[in-house]
Design a protein around this motif. Structure first.
Motif, PDB file in Angstrom:
ATOM      1  N   SER A 121       0.825  -1.206   0.000  1.00 52.43           N
ATOM      2  CA  SER A 121       0.000   0.000   0.000  1.00 52.43           C
ATOM      3  C   SER A 121       0.861   1.259   0.000  1.00 52.43           C
ATOM      4  CB  SER A 121      -0.921  -0.003   1.224  1.00 52.43           C
ATOM      5  OG  SER A 121      -1.718   1.159   1.242  1.00 52.43           O
ATOM      6  N   LEU A 122       1.910   1.255   0.806  1.00 50.92           N
ATOM      7  CA  LEU A 122       2.843   2.394   0.819  1.00 50.92           C
ATOM      8  C   LEU A 122       3.474   2.592  -0.550  1.00 50.92           C
ATOM      9  CD1 LEU A 122       4.556   1.655   4.252  1.00 50.92           C
ATOM     10  CD2 LEU A 122       3.240   3.716   3.718  1.00 50.92           C
ATOM     11  N   LEU A 123       3.788   1.487  -1.210  1.00 47.79           N
ATOM     12  CA  LEU A 123       4.370   1.551  -2.548  1.00 47.79           C
ATOM     13  C   LEU A 123       3.357   2.096  -3.559  1.00 47.79           C
ATOM     14  CD1 LEU A 123       6.934   0.732  -4.236  1.00 47.79           C
ATOM     15  CD2 LEU A 123       5.778  -1.447  -4.652  1.00 47.79           C
ATOM     16  N   SER A 124       2.124   1.614  -3.489  1.00 51.86           N
ATOM     17  CA  SER A 124       1.095   2.039  -4.434  1.00 51.86           C
ATOM     18  C   SER A 124       0.740   3.507  -4.265  1.00 51.86           C
ATOM     19  CB  SER A 124      -0.173   1.188  -4.252  1.00 51.86           C
ATOM     20  OG  SER A 124       0.095  -0.172  -4.497  1.00 51.86           O
ATOM     21  N   GLU A 125       0.789   4.008  -3.040  1.00 51.81           N
ATOM     22  CA  GLU A 125       0.446   5.404  -2.780  1.00 51.81           C
ATOM     23  C   GLU A 125       1.628   6.347  -2.967  1.00 51.81           C
ATOM     24  OE1 GLU A 125      -2.527   6.521  -2.278  1.00 51.81           O
ATOM     25  OE2 GLU A 125      -3.474   4.546  -2.241  1.00 51.81           O
ATOM     26  N   GLY A 126       2.798   5.827  -3.311  1.00 54.79           N
ATOM     27  CA  GLY A 126       3.942   6.673  -3.607  1.00 54.79           C
ATOM     28  C   GLY A 126       4.817   7.016  -2.420  1.00 54.79           C
ATOM     29  N   TYR A 170      13.348   3.163  -1.804  1.00 56.95           N
ATOM     30  CA  TYR A 170      13.809   4.440  -1.257  1.00 56.95           C
ATOM     31  C   TYR A 170      12.628   5.371  -1.040  1.00 56.95           C
ATOM     32  CZ  TYR A 170      13.404   6.287  -6.047  1.00 56.95           C
ATOM     33  OH  TYR A 170      12.940   6.667  -7.283  1.00 56.95           O
ATOM     34  N   PHE A 171      12.833   6.393  -0.184  1.00 56.98           N
ATOM     35  CA  PHE A 171      11.828   7.424   0.019  1.00 56.98           C
ATOM     36  C   PHE A 171      11.911   8.417  -1.143  1.00 56.98           C
ATOM     37  CE2 PHE A 171      12.896   6.334   4.563  1.00 56.98           C
ATOM     38  CZ  PHE A 171      11.732   5.611   4.788  1.00 56.98           C
ATOM     39  N   PRO A 172      10.778   8.894  -1.667  1.00 54.41           N
ATOM     40  CA  PRO A 172      10.808   9.739  -2.864  1.00 54.41           C
ATOM     41  C   PRO A 172      11.543  11.065  -2.694  1.00 54.41           C
ATOM     42  CG  PRO A 172       8.603   9.653  -1.909  1.00 54.41           C
ATOM     43  CD  PRO A 172       9.404   8.610  -1.216  1.00 54.41           C
ATOM     44  N   ASP A 173      11.654  11.586  -1.473  1.00 50.80           N
ATOM     45  CA  ASP A 173      12.320  12.870  -1.259  1.00 50.80           C
ATOM     46  C   ASP A 173      13.630  12.717  -0.489  1.00 50.80           C
ATOM     47  OD1 ASP A 173      11.139  12.054   1.055  1.00 50.80           O
ATOM     48  OD2 ASP A 173      10.278  13.997   1.587  1.00 50.80           O
ATOM     49  N   SER A 174      14.267  11.559  -0.621  1.00 49.39           N
ATOM     50  CA  SER A 174      15.457  11.267   0.186  1.00 49.39           C
ATOM     51  C   SER A 174      16.772  11.666  -0.482  1.00 49.39           C
ATOM     52  CB  SER A 174      15.519   9.766   0.495  1.00 49.39           C
ATOM     53  OG  SER A 174      15.707   9.025  -0.705  1.00 49.39           O
ATOM     54  N   GLY A 175      16.731  12.041  -1.753  1.00 49.00           N
ATOM     55  CA  GLY A 175      17.977  12.309  -2.470  1.00 49.00           C
ATOM     56  C   GLY A 175      18.608  11.050  -3.033  1.00 49.00           C
ATOM     57  N   PHE A 176      17.796  10.006  -3.222  1.00 50.07           N
ATOM     58  CA  PHE A 176      18.296   8.739  -3.767  1.00 50.07           C
ATOM     59  C   PHE A 176      18.949   8.938  -5.134  1.00 50.07           C
ATOM     60  CE2 PHE A 176      17.355   5.467  -6.921  1.00 50.07           C
ATOM     61  CZ  PHE A 176      18.030   4.381  -6.395  1.00 50.07           C
ATOM     62  N   PHE A 177      20.025   8.209  -5.377  1.00 46.70           N
ATOM     63  CA  PHE A 177      20.624   8.183  -6.708  1.00 46.70           C
ATOM     64  C   PHE A 177      21.407   6.890  -6.879  1.00 46.70           C
ATOM     65  CE2 PHE A 177      23.950   9.939  -4.080  1.00 46.70           C
ATOM     66  CZ  PHE A 177      25.134   9.465  -4.610  1.00 46.70           C
ATOM     67  N   CYS A 178      21.527   6.502  -8.130  1.00 46.30           N
ATOM     68  CA  CYS A 178      22.283   5.310  -8.490  1.00 46.30           C
ATOM     69  C   CYS A 178      23.505   5.761  -9.274  1.00 46.30           C
ATOM     70  CB  CYS A 178      21.420   4.365  -9.321  1.00 46.30           C
ATOM     71  SG  CYS A 178      22.278   2.869  -9.854  1.00 46.30           S
ATOM     72  N   GLU A 179      24.679   5.399  -8.795  1.00 47.35           N
ATOM     73  CA  GLU A 179      25.899   5.873  -9.453  1.00 47.35           C
ATOM     74  C   GLU A 179      26.080   5.217 -10.812  1.00 47.35           C
ATOM     75  OE1 GLU A 179      29.407   5.872  -7.014  1.00 47.35           O
ATOM     76  OE2 GLU A 179      28.213   6.029  -5.197  1.00 47.35           O
ATOM     77  N   GLY A 180      26.491   6.026 -11.755  1.00 45.51           N
ATOM     78  CA  GLY A 180      26.714   5.534 -13.102  1.00 45.51           C
ATOM     79  C   GLY A 180      27.217   6.656 -13.972  1.00 45.51           C
ATOM     80  N   TYR A 181      27.148   6.477 -15.287  1.00 46.17           N
ATOM     81  CA  TYR A 181      27.645   7.470 -16.222  1.00 46.17           C
ATOM     82  C   TYR A 181      26.500   8.006 -17.054  1.00 46.17           C
ATOM     83  CZ  TYR A 181      32.330   6.085 -14.999  1.00 46.17           C
ATOM     84  OH  TYR A 181      33.474   5.832 -14.303  1.00 46.17           O
ATOM     85  N   SER A 182      26.632   9.261 -17.427  1.00 45.22           N
ATOM     86  CA  SER A 182      25.596   9.938 -18.182  1.00 45.22           C
ATOM     87  C   SER A 182      25.500   9.409 -19.602  1.00 45.22           C
ATOM     88  CB  SER A 182      25.913  11.439 -18.224  1.00 45.22           C
ATOM     89  OG  SER A 182      25.115  12.083 -19.165  1.00 45.22           O
ATOM     90  N   SER A 183      24.266   9.410 -20.154  1.00 39.69           N
ATOM     91  CA  SER A 183      24.086   9.072 -21.559  1.00 39.69           C
ATOM     92  C   SER A 183      24.247  10.312 -22.432  1.00 39.69           C
ATOM     93  CB  SER A 183      22.694   8.471 -21.786  1.00 39.69           C
ATOM     94  OG  SER A 183      21.702   9.392 -21.421  1.00 39.69           O
ATOM     95  N   ASP A 184      24.408  11.471 -21.788  1.00 39.59           N
ATOM     96  CA  ASP A 184      24.726  12.699 -22.500  1.00 39.59           C
ATOM     97  C   ASP A 184      26.228  12.934 -22.404  1.00 39.59           C
ATOM     98  OD1 ASP A 184      21.633  13.518 -21.660  1.00 39.59           O
ATOM     99  OD2 ASP A 184      22.330  14.282 -23.598  1.00 39.59           O
ATOM    100  N   ASP A 185      26.639  14.176 -22.586  1.00 38.22           N
ATOM    101  CA  ASP A 185      28.069  14.473 -22.597  1.00 38.22           C
ATOM    102  C   ASP A 185      28.653  14.628 -21.200  1.00 38.22           C
ATOM    103  OD1 ASP A 185      27.998  14.491 -25.339  1.00 38.22           O
ATOM    104  OD2 ASP A 185      27.587  16.640 -25.448  1.00 38.22           O
ATOM    105  N   ASP A 186      27.805  14.833 -20.193  1.00 37.79           N
ATOM    106  CA  ASP A 186      28.284  15.136 -18.850  1.00 37.79           C
ATOM    107  C   ASP A 186      28.500  13.864 -18.053  1.00 37.79           C
ATOM    108  OD1 ASP A 186      27.833  18.056 -19.141  1.00 37.79           O
ATOM    109  OD2 ASP A 186      25.774  17.381 -19.353  1.00 37.79           O
ATOM    110  N   VAL A 187      29.642  13.731 -17.420  1.00 37.99           N
ATOM    111  CA  VAL A 187      29.927  12.591 -16.562  1.00 37.99           C
ATOM    112  C   VAL A 187      29.438  12.902 -15.160  1.00 37.99           C
ATOM    113  CG1 VAL A 187      31.724  11.138 -15.570  1.00 37.99           C
ATOM    114  CG2 VAL A 187      31.936  11.951 -17.923  1.00 37.99           C
TER     115      VAL A 187
END
Length: 340
Positions: free
Chosen positions: A133-138, A168-185
């Motif tokens: 339910s928490l997942l479905s409600e965002g 993760y919590f939607p406003d937690s600052g979550f990120f997955c490390e990786g490389y950009s598909s644009d020009d910026d690393v």
């Protein structure tokens, strides 16, 4: 009801995300979804509602609470705040899987363990219902292929009580490390800052000069503006380093006439003299973005400038307000005692 692209005053021209609703008095109403699937879901439900109303029947969108049969006494909003409590809530971790690093997230098992320990549920089976339910409600978001597949209905339950299913919590600052598909690393240090502002803007490409909707996240200390695919994806498509940048409103740009872009364009010029052209939904929103970017860029620039000149001082040496300062303009400083 149509889904054709239309010109929307003070708004985006986005073919994929816009649909039109024409009412009985031939008045057109335009709506823009955040992504393609959301648009299609709204169109489908509105058509179904019209069909029910024409047939004299009642219609309501599906309720997560009724479908999962949660007790009426459960307050998901209050539970979410308890889960985010810095001391007693769920601890955000840095987890590695499939050669990727997930920051500010936690496992499905951690969620169920916390619900059991906080006496929110009687057993783990009830925990799955509540977590779903928490997942479905965002209130929770899936991170990684395993949890995303379950959330999309490819498992027996939408939420997984597994140690390799990440959330993760939607406003937690979550990120997955990786490389950009644009020009910026994209580097992990860029994500340390606090999220100041986020939302969707149109961004002009550097090569083809075409315009695409991107979700932007503005962070402070260090000052970065990351942009993402609004249809989903944990990894940013690119990053704009704002230290020493200049951001201004743009009133005339030939390539944007077809977008009806009067008073909604602005430009960011980085310290490396890279130009980014962005389009807001309205002149008011453009002003808000410009002020927010100027604020974080100024905050990030002053300590850097002081360090370059080997100046050691305290923030109280600055005037109480720096409103109106141009980027790179430093207020007068008191000379520290003993320094010639």
């Amino acid at each position: 009801m149509e889904r054709e692209p239309m010109r929307i005053r003070e708004g985006y021209l986005v073919k994929k995300f816009v649909f039109r609703l024409t009412v009985a008095k031939q008045q057109d109403h335009f709506f823009q979804a955040a992504y393609l699937e959301e648009r299609d879901a709204w169109v489908r439900d509105i058509k179904k509602a019209i069909h029910h109303i024409d047939g004299g029947q009642r219609f309501a969108r599906k309720s997560t609470r009724k479908s999962i049969r949660l007790p009426e006494t459960i307050n998901l909003s209050a539970l979410y705040l308890s889960m985010k409590d810095p001391e007693k809530g769920i601890k955000e971790l840095k987890l590695e899987k499939d050669k990727r690093v997930f920051n500010h997230c936690f496992t499905g098992t951690c969620v169920i363990d916390w619900l059991v320990s906080s006496s929110s549920i009687r057993n783990r089976k009830e925990g799955l219902l509540l977590a779903s339910s928490l997942l479905s409600e965002g209130y929770l978001q899936p991170a990684g292929d395993t949890s995303k597949a379950a959330a999309e209905g490819l498992s027996d339950t939408s939420f997984l009580d597994l140690s390799d299913a990440y959330y993760y919590f939607p406003d937690s600052g979550f990120f997955c490390e990786g490389y950009s598909s644009d020009d910026d690393v994209v580097l992990k240090e860029e994500f340390r800052g606090t999220i100041v502002k986020q939302g969707c803007l149109l961004k002009q490409g550097h090569r083809r000069k075409n315009w695409k909707v991107r979700k932007f996240v503005l962070r402070d200390d260090p000052a970065y503006l990351h942009y993402y695919d609004p249809a989903g994806g944990e990894e940013p498509l690119g990053a704009i380093h704002l230290r020493g940048c200049v951001v201004t409103a743009v009133e005339d740009m030939p390539d944007t006439k077809k977008y009806d872009a009067d008073n909604i364009l602005f430009e960011i010029i980085t310290a490396n003299e890279i130009h980014y052209y962005l389009q807001a939904a309205s002149s008011t929103e453009r002003t808000e973005w410009i002020k927010a970017i100027q604020s974080v860029a100024r905050t990030d620039f002053l300590p850097f400038l002081l360090d370059c000149f080997n100046i050691r001082t305290h923030w109280e040496d600055f005037p109480p307000s720096t409103e109106g300062l141009a980027l790179g303009q430093v207020p007068a400083l008191r000379r520290p005692e003993g320094v010639l």
